[in-house]
Design a protein around this motif. Structure first.
Motif, PDB file in Angstrom:
ATOM      1  N   GLU A 178      23.734  25.436  82.511  1.00 15.24           N
ATOM      2  CA  GLU A 178      22.483  24.957  82.543  1.00 15.24           C
ATOM      3  C   GLU A 178      21.803  25.719  81.709  1.00 15.24           C
ATOM      4  N   LEU A 179      21.764  26.666  80.740  1.00 13.73           N
ATOM      5  CA  LEU A 179      21.970  27.534  79.844  1.00 13.73           C
ATOM      6  C   LEU A 179      21.965  27.258  78.356  1.00 13.73           C
ATOM      7  N   GLY A 180      23.144  25.999  78.437  1.00 15.33           N
ATOM      8  CA  GLY A 180      23.652  24.920  77.652  1.00 15.33           C
ATOM      9  C   GLY A 180      25.216  26.041  77.081  1.00 15.33           C
ATOM     10  N   HIS A 181      25.649  26.486  77.650  1.00 11.20           N
ATOM     11  CA  HIS A 181      27.237  27.435  77.373  1.00 11.20           C
ATOM     12  C   HIS A 181      28.210  25.563  77.599  1.00 11.20           C
ATOM     13  N   ARG A 182      29.236  25.780  76.863  1.00  8.85           N
ATOM     14  CA  ARG A 182      30.369  24.590  76.846  1.00  8.85           C
ATOM     15  C   ARG A 182      31.541  25.177  76.795  1.00  8.85           C
ATOM     16  N   ARG A 183      32.009  26.171  76.113  1.00 10.22           N
ATOM     17  CA  ARG A 183      32.834  26.809  76.484  1.00 10.22           C
ATOM     18  C   ARG A 183      32.851  28.105  77.114  1.00 10.22           C
ATOM     19  N   ILE A 184      32.930  27.982  78.568  1.00 16.01           N
ATOM     20  CA  ILE A 184      32.987  28.739  79.626  1.00 16.01           C
ATOM     21  C   ILE A 184      34.278  28.413  80.135  1.00 16.01           C
ATOM     22  N   GLY A 185      34.908  30.343  79.532  1.00 12.07           N
ATOM     23  CA  GLY A 185      35.877  30.754  80.946  1.00 12.07           C
ATOM     24  C   GLY A 185      35.696  31.468  81.766  1.00 12.07           C
ATOM     25  N   LEU A 186      37.076  31.607  82.387  1.00 15.38           N
ATOM     26  CA  LEU A 186      37.063  32.026  83.641  1.00 15.38           C
ATOM     27  C   LEU A 186      38.280  32.710  83.769  1.00 15.38           C
ATOM     28  N   MET A 187      38.175  33.951  83.981  1.00 17.05           N
ATOM     29  CA  MET A 187      38.968  35.665  84.777  1.00 17.05           C
ATOM     30  C   MET A 187      38.553  35.590  86.067  1.00 17.05           C
ATOM     31  N   ALA A 188      40.033  35.135  86.748  1.00 15.95           N
ATOM     32  CA  ALA A 188      40.649  34.985  87.814  1.00 15.95           C
ATOM     33  C   ALA A 188      40.701  36.271  88.470  1.00 15.95           C
ATOM     34  N   GLY A 189      41.300  36.991  90.155  1.00 12.21           N
ATOM     35  CA  GLY A 189      41.520  37.826  90.450  1.00 12.21           C
ATOM     36  C   GLY A 189      43.108  37.986  90.640  1.00 12.21           C
ATOM     37  N   ALA A 217      44.062  28.030  78.160  1.00 11.89           N
ATOM     38  CA  ALA A 217      43.370  29.193  77.299  1.00 11.89           C
ATOM     39  C   ALA A 217      42.762  29.736  78.332  1.00 11.89           C
ATOM     40  N   LEU A 218      41.064  28.908  78.142  1.00 16.78           N
ATOM     41  CA  LEU A 218      40.104  29.808  78.807  1.00 16.78           C
ATOM     42  C   LEU A 218      40.199  30.524  80.250  1.00 16.78           C
ATOM     43  N   GLN A 219      41.049  30.573  80.878  1.00 14.82           N
ATOM     44  CA  GLN A 219      41.614  30.858  82.600  1.00 14.82           C
ATOM     45  C   GLN A 219      42.378  32.007  82.210  1.00 14.82           C
ATOM     46  N   VAL A 220      42.153  32.944  82.603  1.00 11.80           N
ATOM     47  CA  VAL A 220      42.913  34.131  82.440  1.00 11.80           C
ATOM     48  C   VAL A 220      43.458  34.358  84.521  1.00 11.80           C
ATOM     49  N   THR A 221      44.367  35.321  83.979  1.00 11.55           N
ATOM     50  CA  THR A 221      44.944  35.308  85.572  1.00 11.55           C
ATOM     51  C   THR A 221      44.629  37.298  85.457  1.00 11.55           C
ATOM     52  N   ALA A 222      43.616  38.239  85.777  1.00 16.84           N
ATOM     53  CA  ALA A 222      43.654  39.798  85.857  1.00 16.84           C
ATOM     54  C   ALA A 222      44.474  39.823  86.603  1.00 16.84           C
ATOM     55  N   GLY A 223      44.778  39.285  88.253  1.00 22.29           N
ATOM     56  CA  GLY A 223      45.955  39.890  88.739  1.00 22.29           C
ATOM     57  C   GLY A 223      45.432  40.710  89.688  1.00 22.29           C
ATOM     58  N   GLY A 224      43.824  41.288  89.429  1.00 25.47           N
ATOM     59  CA  GLY A 224      43.120  42.429  90.668  1.00 25.47           C
ATOM     60  C   GLY A 224      41.429  42.026  90.356  1.00 25.47           C
ATOM     61  N   TYR A 225      40.996  42.565  91.192  1.00 30.02           N
ATOM     62  CA  TYR A 225      39.719  42.769  90.978  1.00 30.02           C
ATOM     63  C   TYR A 225      38.980  43.601  90.495  1.00 30.02           C
ATOM     64  N   LEU A 226      39.663  45.030  89.897  1.00 39.75           N
ATOM     65  CA  LEU A 226      39.325  45.813  89.167  1.00 39.75           C
ATOM     66  C   LEU A 226      39.400  46.062  87.829  1.00 39.75           C
TER      67      LEU A 226
END
Lengths: 340, 340
Positions: A178-189, A217-226
DNA sequence: CTGAAAGCGCTAACAG
DNA sequence: CTGTTAGCGCTTTCAG
């Protein structure tokens, strides 16, 4: 030694049974009652809860298994639990498993020996593993109710309270869209974890609803929440030059903000960041963090209430409750304004 | 129903006493032992801790009274307690008093009824009040040991663990003095509280040792340790144009940093800030916070160990331990460079 | 309304 | 080494 019921009986000149009746509020002749009450006061008598439970079968204690006691995440949950238990005259025996596998099983056995009236498991991750699963099944009956708060397991045979992770993922992405962003990345836990999957699904749906393409490529996994978990993958994500990032915890969001600033990006002008949880420090950060607020205290309260009701037999059925989340917009998100 | 010792005895063809011996590791003929062990396994027998304590008089449970479960401050203390108790085969019954006066007394009585083997009070503030004081005295004997972790009371008749607050105040001020600051403000927490007084004394001594003058206007009292407490007095302090500020908690320090930045001051160039506690978010802030690190986890661990040793009778004497603190220098402090 | 007696599940002498 | 016998402190029939 501390006075027993016999001491009181002797002093009041009545039988133990009468003292017991007075203590438990059963009708007794006024004269006797007064004498007993006096004796109790004079002796400073307190019933021995151990002995009481041996006969009654109820300890008025529930076991609580939590991965940690030192955490901005579990803290509110535990407070919600304790507050509710207190209201129902229950106490809690708390065991921190230190996130260590196996401890859950060990502690459950131990709490069972203590004859707690029920067990509350906070975010157990190994519910699907044979030993814990077996333990839950063998205890989930009448005599030892179990309630899961925000755990992995969604099995139909165990009561639990969950938070709507799908909704959370959706709201986070939607806000950015809604703010107009298009390339929205995701950092998973944690990869494969239930809540992570759900949030990712919500995120995907929002993207899809908006007709936005998704790049692996816009989705990465951190492996934890810290924060430290985020640090190891944040660069890979920022290299993709996203407009905005959805992080699956406030700690991860912080790592993104931190690294982005080091790389010369201004937040939110060059990059918007959404966190998850709304732990205490989310509003202390600068810029303050837009995040998906989880009703943690309520989560604990509802779970505790469910457990108590199951113990008392008022609501013996297995029930599962899902709590909604909401997005709290703060300063870390703003309309897109790509770097010059 | 769950199997009892009688069930096991019957199944193994021995007496209850023999089963008890096997369970408690007392020598028993090998053949019998094996039969008992088999029966236990087949029946899934677990001794009833309630019944055990009724005879033994020991519950292997200690009560822990804490002002809060949701706190970056109490979290580490509780973890230290739990970890140590676990090592000694104790469990803990945790009660959060929610910082509310009166709850301490209520819960103590309740825990007494549960016949906990001991009581651990974390940062009690009302120890000097008659009811709690009386409770402690009447229970501090053989049968119900009490240990205080970082509490108000320094009475000689109660065991406790404290942190060297005087040293902390001194180190904080000294650090700033060494950096060349002269107008060093102080933001105190709870007026009249023991730890606040001690820290202030340490601060004063450092100033005095350096031959620096002290101005009353440079010392303000927030009335609590949270950021919101600081917010109400931070302007009065900044109006005095200090070179640096010692805050009595990281939360207060954050409020100073925050407000100073809003007023156009750069930290640490225009103002150095030292916090207190070193809670988790201290190193997450930007600039990261120089602070006096309290050994919170150790505080809990030492207190728990003390309690366990008192219960077992190994160290029945009343002992008091003071733990040192250390200053952790980070980015919020730097040599003085007054605003142009 | 009240007392006597039995028993909750386990441990601890005390004999064998 | 092992079984028998008393309780631990309290609740709960069951008579009275």
């Amino acid at each position: 030694m501390m006075p027993t019921i016999s001491d009181v009986a002797k002093r009041a000149g009545v039988s133990k049974a009468t003292v017991s009746r007075v203590v438990n509020g059963i009708s007794v002749r006024d004269a006797s009652r007064r004498r007993v009450l006096d004796a109790i006061a004079e002796l400073g008598y307190r019933p021995n809860a151990q002995a009481q439970s041996l006969t009654s079968g109820r300890t008025w204690v529930v076991g609580v298994l939590t991965p940690s006691l030192d955490s901005t995440f579990y803290g509110p949950i535990l407070e919600g639990i304790q507050e509710t238990l207190m209201a129902y005259d229950y106490n809690m025996m708390v065991c921190s498993t230190y996130h260590r596998r196996g401890n859950e099983y060990t502690f459950s056995k131990l709490l069972w020996e203590k004859r707690v009236d029920g067990l509350l498991m906070v975010t157990p991750r190994e519910l699907t593993e044979p030993p814990v699963r077996a333990l839950l099944l063998e205890t989930a009956g009448e005599r030892f109710p179990v309630v899961v708060a925000d755990g992995e397991l969604a099995a139909a045979d165990i009561s639990g309270v969950w938070v709507d992770n799908y909704l959370g993922g959706y709201l986070a992405a939607q806000h950015l869209i809604e703010l107009g962003h298009r390339r929205i990345g995701l950092m998973a836990g944690i990869p494969g974890a239930r809540e992570a999957q759900q949030r990712q699904l919500g995120y995907s749906k929002a993207m899809q609803d908006a007709g936005l393409p998704m790049e692996a490529a816009l989705q990465v996994t951190a492996g934890g929440y810290l924060p430290e978990h985020g640090r190891s993958v944040v660069d890979a994500l920022l290299d993709q030059e996203p407009d905005a990032v959805v992080a699956m915890s406030d700690g991860l969001a912080w790592s993104v903000m931190q690294r982005a600033q080091e790389r010369g990006l201004h937040i939110p002008d060059h990059l918007s960041v959404v966190g998850y949880d709304d732990v205490a420090f989310a509003q202390l950060l600068r810029p303050s963090l837009t995040t998906v607020q989880q009703p943690l205290r309520q989560l604990g309260a509802v779970a505790a209430r469910k457990l108590v009701k199951t113990i008392s037999g008022e609501e013996p059925q297995v029930t599962q409750t899902t709590l909604p989340v909401q997005l709290v917009a703060r300063q870390s998100t703003a309309p897109s304004r790509r770097r010059p």
